[in-house]
Design an enzyme around this catalytic site. Structure first.
Site, mmCIF file in Angstrom:
data_model
loop_
_atom_site.group_PDB
_atom_site.id
_atom_site.type_symbol
_atom_site.label_atom_id
_atom_site.label_comp_id
_atom_site.label_asym_id
_atom_site.label_seq_id
_atom_site.Cartn_x
_atom_site.Cartn_y
_atom_site.Cartn_z
ATOM 1 N N TYR A 161 0.773 -1.174 0.042
ATOM 2 C CA TYR A 161 0.014 -0.024 0.086
ATOM 3 C C TYR A 161 0.794 1.292 0.173
ATOM 4 O O TYR A 161 1.684 1.130 0.683
ATOM 5 C CB TYR A 161 -0.908 -0.086 1.281
ATOM 6 C CG TYR A 161 -2.083 -1.104 1.157
ATOM 7 C CD1 TYR A 161 -3.248 -0.866 0.581
ATOM 8 C CD2 TYR A 161 -1.649 -2.215 1.528
ATOM 9 C CE1 TYR A 161 -4.314 -1.969 0.583
ATOM 10 C CE2 TYR A 161 -2.650 -3.249 1.335
ATOM 11 C CZ TYR A 161 -3.850 -3.052 0.900
ATOM 12 O OH TYR A 161 -4.858 -4.142 0.684
ATOM 13 N N GLU A 162 0.328 2.095 -0.510
ATOM 14 C CA GLU A 162 1.259 3.590 -0.758
ATOM 15 C C GLU A 162 1.517 4.144 0.756
ATOM 16 O O GLU A 162 2.535 4.780 0.811
ATOM 17 C CB GLU A 162 0.205 4.539 -1.474
ATOM 18 C CG GLU A 162 0.634 4.925 -2.679
ATOM 19 C CD GLU A 162 -0.481 6.161 -3.131
ATOM 20 O OE1 GLU A 162 -1.092 6.685 -2.318
ATOM 21 O OE2 GLU A 162 -0.218 6.671 -4.180
ATOM 22 N N SER A 163 0.510 3.767 1.561
ATOM 23 C CA SER A 163 0.846 4.178 2.926
ATOM 24 C C SER A 163 2.000 3.674 3.650
ATOM 25 O O SER A 163 2.411 3.982 4.878
ATOM 26 C CB SER A 163 -0.565 3.985 3.880
ATOM 27 O OG SER A 163 -0.893 2.835 3.712
#
Lengths: 244, 305, 305, 244
Positions: A41-43
């Site tokens: 995930y980008e996070s």
């Protein structure tokens, strides 16, 4: 669209996941043909095992029980720029026939008609992952001759422009709509219909696409969803947040 | 011990945030310090340059309240929901006042902060080329790679005047631990000239020293330490309270008009004195519903002979 | 689960280290994988390019054994003691064979590895200018900062063919935790084409997943997972065994001559089959004396609703 | 030398510590006039509270109970390049009158007479901390007209050469030997005797220094060690590893 997108994912690939449809598709693939699919995930969460469907990529359930979590710069530097991601999903307000995407603005930059959220990680993803898969409703306002603003590079003006950029990514790989699947011509970099979903005609696709649509020599019909696919998908989204 | 650093959010914002400052409220989806943003609004700070990868609801509120003159960002959406309507009203229509923008990709903006934190002269990165963004942002430049001869996109360091970083636990001097999504918190603290640490819990220094690899920043970087439980709501704090997804969805409705937005701000920002008053105003069922289950980390041994 | 990755150090070195490879045995003073170096010596690998900020005793041994043709480094000393005599004999006198060198500062070398791990085209840094080092190393270049116009020193990425990274605990797939001095372990793993993870303990995947912020690298980066207790002796593993300072001092004596060095290598490297045999050869009082006290980290809650 | 060096450290400063003498000096200062001195080690440990005297900067006792530990690149990037360090200690095989230091080689680089360990972090420290303090025995072979190899920049050829480098550091601040303390002339950047240790004459200093030694107008005698300093120092090194 979810099921068609899920089928594009292979076991052991690493996939950069956004929320919504891409997240569903990746989790569906993981339950079916790709048990070792790595969800990134980008996070910063890597190898998440979400216990429920997250609303945002920053949901705490993506962290509980993940394999690894790193900072935002690290996520983009080590994983994306590091060339560690196989597949990235993108969407956008506009896309052209070379897979260039606009998620920044409708109108002009200085005098916007509609200000969209902007790139986020999209341009970074488009520049660095091996395969870009775009999932989008097939609407005339989305498929355009020229994007108002080029947020994330596709093949620019065909493969020549792409090559000049010397990006490490592989560029657009597939566009999956509610009508059909496009892939990209190896030589010209142009979007080409390779599969029509059941009951859809090539005329319907052309009607909703402003340019002269290229069709693959071996055009197939998308195999219908299997019972397994449908059941698994429904179990992933019991509250029907994303599926109608 | 340096207990002179501990203070209320009101004091911290009053002492360390000046009109015109470049402000970075850190947190990529996680631990966004809403309490600090609300205090900025209450104290009517103005002409701020607001920097954040994802402006999120907190900057939408600060923009609606008229605190901002410029936004430095990479994704101006309501995550998982849609648009940030106040941002759009300000930028598209100048309501309540015009808003300048300075825009990057996520990698570009987090890279600017990383370069600021580590004091790099500039940061080369494999992105931006091919996009229309650099043409709209003169701070994005191109240099020639001395090894390959290729053109490479670069961004300059970002050094905010003040950063607010919310953490799970800190000691009174500002040594602090965070876990979960760690976003740009470390880079914000190292890049900023003044740092406000706010924490869900104030713990003894020995708790921090029991796990130095988990330390976000050591104490000497911070100027203020604020004990502020529930600082991040409607954002979340891993292990303390979950994201209030319902409110993120509701925000879209609240902000349909500038007037309805200001009504919310009058009630929930100006209408309370502090974060603790804000929390006691939330329905108890809401608060209880956000409490997480337990999932503790396996401890590790740091012992030496 | 992918148990095909678990193997002995012998197997891992045999499969993943080729003659002529650029090898990075990671660890800045901490968790130096001596067992891997010894296996490389036993398998008579040659023409290796050995890269490490601090060659330490392990590369001194590999150089004495004739495995190396080139050393990439930033500090070639016996930390806390003095010289690395085998390195000096090879470089100054060509014994047992000539050794080319490629030299950086610590920041320069760790920067090269960071740039390799994050695939940067090049890394600008505030050092090197003013030193005589760049004149001796054509890979250090200068570019013009497009913002200030000043000259800036840059280094290129370093991407070893193979890295060995020792950790406290890993699961069978290679998800792993480390704590204590974390040196360049993460960068070595991300920069290298092939990665061997060795671990003091093999634990269930759930232990790693209980604390994802402590994960050094997720499993998909590694090619081999080796369960190798005491891998790092005479270096140390925080919480498992302390640094054998006595041996570091003794090494200075052992290496006074090439012959005395080879006598040590014959006995302690070629004379044993594996690390477990090496450990059982150590005096029990030595082993017991290095065991640390307990000092556990305060656990944290990762739970969500 | 330890006590003289310790006196140069002020409360609340951050100091990059090596092992041996610098470590003793820093720990001594922390027990006396600088209780809030922040000890930072090259190995990434920050705010260490060592329970015993470490042999190397990588000793596990520097980690147990430290405030923070970070990676090697982070240590150099966030702390040193970040301009967060006030004082750094350096030593070396040779030093010239502008504080340039050689810790790389005696002889020439291609044909070394003695190959020394090299820069390690020394050049990075010299380029980035506010004050460099050099601790060295006062020997003729160490104080030289011109260093065989310039590992870590001092004021180069006087302050002009230093200014051209545009380094963020403050350059050499003091050289502490067993005979005297040098500081550096604000204008010329030349090493200048500012204090003679008890019983030492300026002639002795000159005898052991190959260039014409500059002497400060207000030359003082180093105040003798106080009982407090001596007792505290002995307690720090009970096994007399570093103190004879």
């Amino acid at each position: 669209m979810v099921i068609v997108a899920a089928r594009e994912l292979k076991d052991r690939e690493s996939v950069l996941v956004g929320v919504g449809i891409p997240n569903l598709a990746a989790n569906l693939a993981k339950k079916l043909q790709a048990p070792n699919l790595l969800l990134v995930y980008e996070s910063g969460a890597v190898g998440s095992n979400p216990s429920r469907m997250p609303l945002s990529i920053g949901d705490p359930c993506l962290v509980s029980g993940a394999k690894s979590v790193c900072s935002m710069y690290e996520q983009f530097a080590y994983y994306l720029q590091g060339g560690r991601i196989d597949v990235g999903f993108l969407g956008g307000a506009q896309i052209d026939k070379y897979g260039n995407i606009n998620s920044t603005i409708i109108g002009t930059y200085k005098t916007p008609k509609v200000r969209l959220p902007g790139s986020g990680g999209a341009c970074d993803i488009a520049s660095n992952v091996k395969k870009i898969i775009v999932i989008t409703p097939h609407e005339k306002r989305r498929f355009v001759e020229k994007v108002d603003f080029l947020t994330s590079p596709g093949f620019i003006d065909g493969k020549e422009g792409w090559r000049k950029l010397k990006l490490q990514g592989g560029g657009p790989y597939a566009v999956i709509t509610n009508l059909c699947t496009f892939k990209f011509d190896e030589v010209t970099g142009e979007m080409t219909v390779t599969a029509l979903h059941e009951g859809v005609t090539i005329e319907q696709v052309q009607e909703n696409t402003p340019w002269n649509v290229k069709v693959a020599e071996e055009l197939v019909t998308t195999p219908p969803p299997t019972e397994m696919e449908v059941t698994t998908l429904r179990a992933l989204d019991p509250d029907k947040i994303y599926l109608r | 011990m340096d207990s002179s650093k501990t203070m209320t959010m009101k004091e911290a914002v009053s002492r360390f945030v000046q009109d015109g400052d470049t402000v970075y409220l850190a947190g990529f989806t996680h631990m966004i310090p809403f309490a600090a943003g609300h205090e900025v609004i209450r104290q009517k700070k103005k002409d701020l340059v607001l920097a954040r990868a994802t402006p999120d609801i907190i900057y939408d509120q600060m923009i609606a309240a008229g605190c901002a003159k410029r936004l430095i960002f990479s994704y101006a959406g309501n995550p998982g929901v849609g648009s940030l309507r106040c941002f759009r009203r300000a930028h598209e229509k100048g309501i309540p006042k015009p808003l300048e923008i300075e825009e990057y990709t996520h990698f570009g903006l987090s890279g600017r902060l990383f370069a600021g934190a580590t004091n790099m002269p500039f940061l080369p990165m494999r992105t931006n080329l091919g996009s229309d963004l650099p043409a709209q942002n003169p701070l994005m430049k191109v240099v020639k790679d001395p090894y390959s001869g290729d053109e490479v996109s670069v961004v300059p360091p970002l050094k905010p005047d003040v950063a607010v970083v919310h953490v799970q636990r800190a000691d009174v001097n500002g040594n602090c631990h965070i876990w979960g999504i760690i976003g740009e918190q470390k880079d914000a603290a190292f890049a900023a000239k003044k740092v406000i640490i706010s924490a869900e819990e104030i713990v003894d220094e020995s708790v921090i020293r029991s796990d130095p690899n988990r330390t976000l920043v050591p104490d000497f970087l911070s100027h203020a330490v604020v004990h502020e439980p529930w600082c991040a709501h409607p954002s979340y704090v891993q292990g303390y309270y979950d994201r209030d997804n319902e409110f993120y969805v509701k925000w879209d409705e609240i902000t349909k008009e500038h007037e309805s937005t200001m009504k919310y701000i009058d009630e929930w920002v100006h209408g309370v004195e502090s974060r603790s008053e804000y929390v006691s105003k939330l329905p108890p069922s809401k608060v209880d519903g956000l409490r997480p289950k337990e999932a503790y980390s396996s401890p590790v041994n740091y012992g030496s002979v």
